[in-house]
Write a protein that holds these residues in place. Structure first.
Motif, PDB file in Angstrom:
ATOM      1  N   TYR A 242     -27.082  21.750  26.758  1.00 35.22           N
ATOM      2  CA  TYR A 242     -28.001  20.681  26.383  1.00 35.22           C
ATOM      3  C   TYR A 242     -27.302  19.331  26.447  1.00 35.22           C
ATOM      4  O   TYR A 242     -27.857  18.358  26.974  1.00 35.22           O
ATOM      5  CB  TYR A 242     -28.553  20.931  24.979  1.00 35.22           C
ATOM      6  N   ARG A 243     -26.093  19.267  25.924  1.00 31.92           N
ATOM      7  CA  ARG A 243     -25.383  17.991  25.929  1.00 31.92           C
ATOM      8  C   ARG A 243     -25.007  17.578  27.347  1.00 31.92           C
ATOM      9  O   ARG A 243     -25.125  16.406  27.727  1.00 31.92           O
ATOM     10  CB  ARG A 243     -24.132  18.075  25.050  1.00 31.92           C
TER      11      ARG A 243
ATOM     12  N   SER B  68     -28.128  16.439  29.159  1.00 31.81           N
ATOM     13  CA  SER B  68     -28.592  15.153  28.639  1.00 31.81           C
ATOM     14  C   SER B  68     -27.771  14.009  29.205  1.00 31.81           C
ATOM     15  O   SER B  68     -28.308  12.941  29.522  1.00 31.81           O
ATOM     16  CB  SER B  68     -28.521  15.151  27.110  1.00 31.81           C
TER      17      SER B  68
ATOM     18  N   ALA C 280     -29.019  13.445  32.553  1.00 31.61           N
ATOM     19  CA  ALA C 280     -30.316  12.772  32.522  1.00 31.61           C
ATOM     20  C   ALA C 280     -30.158  11.272  32.314  1.00 31.61           C
ATOM     21  O   ALA C 280     -30.985  10.482  32.795  1.00 31.61           O
ATOM     22  CB  ALA C 280     -31.185  13.367  31.416  1.00 31.61           C
TER      23      ALA C 280
ATOM     24  N   PHE D 141     -36.325   8.955  30.143  1.00 37.19           N
ATOM     25  CA  PHE D 141     -35.287   9.789  29.540  1.00 37.19           C
ATOM     26  C   PHE D 141     -35.873  10.665  28.443  1.00 37.19           C
ATOM     27  O   PHE D 141     -35.478  11.825  28.297  1.00 37.19           O
ATOM     28  CB  PHE D 141     -34.169   8.934  28.968  1.00 37.19           C
ATOM     29  N   ARG D 142     -36.814  10.134  27.665  1.00 32.27           N
ATOM     30  CA  ARG D 142     -37.387  10.934  26.584  1.00 32.27           C
ATOM     31  C   ARG D 142     -38.095  12.168  27.135  1.00 32.27           C
ATOM     32  O   ARG D 142     -37.957  13.273  26.598  1.00 32.27           O
ATOM     33  CB  ARG D 142     -38.348  10.076  25.757  1.00 32.27           C
TER      34      ARG D 142
ATOM     35  N   ARG E  72     -37.530  13.555  30.080  1.00 32.49           N
ATOM     36  CA  ARG E  72     -36.508  14.440  30.649  1.00 32.49           C
ATOM     37  C   ARG E  72     -35.801  15.209  29.532  1.00 32.49           C
ATOM     38  O   ARG E  72     -35.502  16.404  29.684  1.00 32.49           O
ATOM     39  CB  ARG E  72     -35.501  13.599  31.450  1.00 32.49           C
ATOM     40  N   SER E  73     -35.555  14.544  28.419  1.00 33.39           N
ATOM     41  CA  SER E  73     -34.919  15.206  27.281  1.00 33.39           C
ATOM     42  C   SER E  73     -35.812  16.309  26.720  1.00 33.39           C
ATOM     43  O   SER E  73     -35.316  17.385  26.325  1.00 33.39           O
ATOM     44  CB  SER E  73     -34.610  14.178  26.193  1.00 33.39           C
TER      45      SER E  73
ATOM     46  N   TRP F  78     -36.542  16.386  19.210  1.00 35.00           N
ATOM     47  CA  TRP F  78     -37.078  15.592  20.316  1.00 35.00           C
ATOM     48  C   TRP F  78     -37.112  14.116  19.961  1.00 35.00           C
ATOM     49  O   TRP F  78     -36.800  13.251  20.786  1.00 35.00           O
ATOM     50  CB  TRP F  78     -38.475  16.083  20.679  1.00 35.00           C
TER      51      TRP F  78
ATOM     52  N   GLY G   6     -34.116  12.326  21.743  1.00 37.92           N
ATOM     53  CA  GLY G   6     -34.786  11.846  22.951  1.00 37.92           C
ATOM     54  C   GLY G   6     -34.508  10.393  23.245  1.00 37.92           C
ATOM     55  O   GLY G   6     -35.102   9.816  24.162  1.00 37.92           O
TER      56      GLY G   6
ATOM     57  N   HIS H  20     -26.909   9.827  23.007  1.00 33.45           N
ATOM     58  CA  HIS H  20     -25.981  10.511  23.921  1.00 33.45           C
ATOM     59  C   HIS H  20     -24.942   9.548  24.516  1.00 33.45           C
ATOM     60  O   HIS H  20     -24.163   9.954  25.364  1.00 33.45           O
ATOM     61  CB  HIS H  20     -26.772  11.157  25.055  1.00 33.45           C
TER      62      HIS H  20
END
Length: 462
Positions: free
Chosen positions: A338-339, A342, A345, A355-356, A358-359, A452, A456, A461
């Motif tokens: 996940y990291r 992200s 992304a 990005f939100r 895609r997250s 999220w 998100g 990140h």
């Protein structure tokens, strides 16, 4: 000198001089007999533009080209005599106009969160393998009070271990020796607290020895896991695995049952002593950071809540809980993925809204990959899939938020769910399965939505 001095090694491209154009990706420079002829100083500028096209294309101002020419060693005399310009900046302006802008994509960076799948799978197995001690020794201590003592002592060890592990990782920022000192001071206290809690329930009996063994093992295993010595812990568990594997074929007898379990505990404690001794030899930090104790409190509370939820789930479907325990290895791998996804992304999107979304897709994909194996595992073990999957989502999203330093929210939500399940099971046992489903589903939904919302954002990140 007849031209600028190249400061880069030849790469074989000098045979065909190329120039980037805005209408096509590349063209060969005009050579004699091809198109309108250019000669003299104008042709020299063309050749210079072709040689430096790769460096001039990404420039956003002629001053960058001027700096490039200066680094190439061009003199004012060369600029005037060979290229027909009055100074460096005039030549830079001309080159900047001749070479169209081209902004190549940066090379793909290595994933800073690339997980080690072998290590993650091994950790998942190590969470479940100690459970082999229960069928190996159960006939020596089994009673309702002994089971309760082992469960309560295990919950204390689990909560203490989560908080201590977090504090040790914080201290590890100052050095592994600082983390080892934290573990050396905190692990015995956790084992002692778990033993006292278990002894208060079971009293002086044979079960008390197994409560003490469980508490010491959990404290020692936590040290090895924090110090990333999973393989050493696996080796120490070999006698226990051998004894449990022999149970379906022959009766080992009480002495061998106790002996194998005791030998395993001794090996684990010896491994801890070895690791701590080696780690404490490392240089100590000059000014180690000492985080506040309250910083690790929510991690311990989450450990307690997770233990309660898993304990009540295992009361009805122990095999399903074993599958959930084994899934903690893939769950850890998915936290890393996940990291990493992200971060990728961040490079692939240009707006916060993009990005939100895609997250959200990354979060949904990770949850789907995590839950897919658990669904058939629930069916095979005779458990209802919905409560098990809801509990799995709760645990994974809570761990994900904790990985980003968001600790109080998952602790509070998990404690609320655990309180609901425990209250229902203690006050109205027939409704416990439904309450477990409702509590875990509500908590999982809240944590997924919070994940999220909080993760998100690109700043989470950065």
């Amino acid at each position: 000198m007849s031209g600028p001095l190249r400061l880069e090694p030849p790469d074989g491209r000098e045979d065909t001089l190329t120039l980037r154009l805005s209408t096509e990706s590349m063209m060969t420079l005009r050579l004699p007999g091809r198109g309108p002829r250019r000669s003299g100083k104008d042709a020299a500028v063309d050749r210079l533009a072709a040689e430096l096209a790769e460096q001039i294309g990404p420039a956003v101002h002629a001053y960058e080209v001027a700096a490039l020419l200066e680094s190439e060693g061009l003199t004012a005399q060369q600029i005037a005599d060979e290229y027909g310009h009055r100074n460096l900046f005039a030549l830079a302006e001309d080159l900047y106009r001749r070479v169209p802008r081209s902004f190549p994509e940066p090379p793909v960076a290595a994933d800073p969160w690339a997980p080690d799948p072998v290590r993650c799978a091994l950790r998942g197995a190590l969470f479940a393998l100690p459970g082999l001690a229960y069928p190996l020794t159960a006939q020596l201590w089994q009673s309702d009070r002994a089971v309760l003592a082992l469960v309560v002592a295990g919950l204390v060890s689990w909560a203490w271990g989560q908080g201590l592990g977090h504090r040790a990782y914080l201290r590890m920022a100052s050095g592994r020796a600082e983390a080892a000192r934290t573990l050396l001071a905190g692990a015995p206290l956790g084992a002692l607290l778990a033993c006292v809690t278990g002894f208060a329930i079971v009293g002086p009996s044979r079960a008390a020895f197994f409560v003490a063994g469980q508490s010491c093992y959990l404290a020692a295993a936590g040290i090895l896991l924090v110090l990333a010595r999973e393989r050493l812990l696996l080796g120490a568990l070999t006698p226990l695995m051998a004894g449990a594997a022999a149970l379906p074929f022959r009766e080992p007898g009480p002495p061998l049952r106790v002996g194998l379990s005791t030998l395993t505990l001794v090996l684990v404690l010896a491994a801890v002593a070895h690791c701590l001794r080696e780690t404490l030899k490392e240089p100590a930090a000059a000014a180690p950071a000492t985080p506040r104790l309250v910083t690790s409190l929510p991690y311990g509370l989450f450990g307690l809540a997770a233990g309660v939820l898993v304990a009540f789930a295992g009361q009805r479907h122990p095999l399903a809980v074993i599958a959930l325990t084994l899934s903690m290895g893939p769950a850890e791998w998915l936290l890393y993925r996940y990291r990493g996804l992200s971060v990728a992304a961040l490079r692939a999107t240009a707006t916060p809204a993009a990005f939100r979304w895609r997250s959200a897709a990354i979060l949904a994909g990770c949850l789907l990959v995590y839950l897919l194996p658990l669904f058939p595992a629930a069916l095979l073990t005779g458990a209802e899939p919905a409560p098990l999957l809801a509990l799995a989502v709760l645990l994974w999203t809570a761990l994900l938020l904790q990985a980003f330093g968001i600790a109080w929210l998952p602790a509070a939500v998990s404690l609320a769910a655990a309180a609901g399940v425990a209250s229902s099971a203690l006050l109205a046992p027939p409704s416990a399965p439904l309450t477990e489903l409702l509590c875990c589903t509500a908590a999982a939904t809240a944590l997924t939505g919070s994940t999220w919302h909080l993760l998100g954002r690109p700043t989470a990140h950065a």
